[in-house]
Design a protein around this motif. Sequence first.
Motif, PDB file in Angstrom:
ATOM      1  N   LYS A  13      28.400 -55.925  13.722  1.00  0.00           N
ATOM      2  CA  LYS A  13      29.324 -54.848  13.369  1.00  0.00           C
ATOM      3  C   LYS A  13      28.610 -53.501  13.435  1.00  0.00           C
ATOM      4  O   LYS A  13      27.417 -53.408  13.168  1.00  0.00           O
ATOM      5  N   ALA A  14      29.356 -52.458  13.753  1.00  0.00           N
ATOM      6  CA  ALA A  14      28.798 -51.116  13.790  1.00  0.00           C
ATOM      7  C   ALA A  14      28.628 -50.569  12.381  1.00  0.00           C
ATOM      8  O   ALA A  14      29.389 -50.902  11.472  1.00  0.00           O
ATOM      9  N   GLU A  15      27.616 -49.730  12.211  1.00  0.00           N
ATOM     10  CA  GLU A  15      27.405 -49.011  10.962  1.00  0.00           C
ATOM     11  C   GLU A  15      27.595 -47.533  11.280  1.00  0.00           C
ATOM     12  O   GLU A  15      27.005 -47.020  12.226  1.00  0.00           O
ATOM     13  N   PHE A  16      28.414 -46.851  10.483  1.00  0.00           N
ATOM     14  CA  PHE A  16      28.797 -45.487  10.848  1.00  0.00           C
ATOM     15  C   PHE A  16      29.275 -44.711   9.639  1.00  0.00           C
ATOM     16  O   PHE A  16      29.524 -45.286   8.581  1.00  0.00           O
ATOM     17  N   THR A  17      29.392 -43.412   9.811  1.00  0.00           N
ATOM     18  CA  THR A  17      30.064 -42.582   8.825  1.00  0.00           C
ATOM     19  C   THR A  17      31.312 -42.015   9.480  1.00  0.00           C
ATOM     20  O   THR A  17      31.358 -41.830  10.705  1.00  0.00           O
ATOM     21  N   ALA A  18      32.315 -41.770   8.670  1.00  0.00           N
ATOM     22  CA  ALA A  18      33.573 -41.214   9.180  1.00  0.00           C
ATOM     23  C   ALA A  18      34.004 -40.075   8.263  1.00  0.00           C
ATOM     24  O   ALA A  18      34.046 -40.237   7.052  1.00  0.00           O
ATOM     25  N   GLU A  19      34.286 -38.949   8.870  1.00  0.00           N
ATOM     26  CA  GLU A  19      34.778 -37.783   8.149  1.00  0.00           C
ATOM     27  C   GLU A  19      36.266 -37.660   8.451  1.00  0.00           C
ATOM     28  O   GLU A  19      36.664 -37.532   9.609  1.00  0.00           O
ATOM     29  N   VAL A  20      37.094 -37.727   7.429  1.00  0.00           N
ATOM     30  CA  VAL A  20      38.547 -37.639   7.597  1.00  0.00           C
ATOM     31  C   VAL A  20      38.976 -36.230   7.219  1.00  0.00           C
ATOM     32  O   VAL A  20      38.790 -35.793   6.086  1.00  0.00           O
ATOM     33  N   ASN A  21      39.546 -35.513   8.184  1.00  0.00           N
ATOM     34  CA  ASN A  21      40.017 -34.155   7.956  1.00  0.00           C
ATOM     35  C   ASN A  21      41.541 -34.189   7.929  1.00  0.00           C
ATOM     36  O   ASN A  21      42.192 -34.216   8.978  1.00  0.00           O
ATOM     37  N   LYS A  22      42.107 -34.213   6.716  1.00  0.00           N
ATOM     38  CA  LYS A  22      43.562 -34.316   6.563  1.00  0.00           C
ATOM     39  C   LYS A  22      44.275 -33.062   7.042  1.00  0.00           C
ATOM     40  O   LYS A  22      45.384 -33.149   7.565  1.00  0.00           O
TER      41      LYS A  22
END
Length: 96
Positions: A13-22
């Motif tokens: 599985k990939a390891e990542f960060t995700a920034e959600v800009n609503k």
Amino acid sequence: MSFNYYRANHPSKAEFTAEVNKHHKKVFIYDKGHSKGHRSVTNDAHSVVHRIIRKHPHCAEYQFFYRDSQGRIDEMVIKDGQFDSFKAHGLEFFPK
């Protein structure tokens, strides 16, 4: 805007960060585990999108952008709440 770290529970599985800009309805994904022996976000795109949308269901309607391990930024096209394809942008920074 929220910033989430997705730890990989297995090297497949990939390891990542995700920034959600609503405000702009965009998700920005940064690959964090490829250099640690995990799959890249590119090679685990279906699972990456699924993991984000499972945690943030409203993101199914957002644009997804991904910075790969070489710094190139492309769009991850989402259809019906699932990863469909990559759209080359070759951007040097995330769009606003």
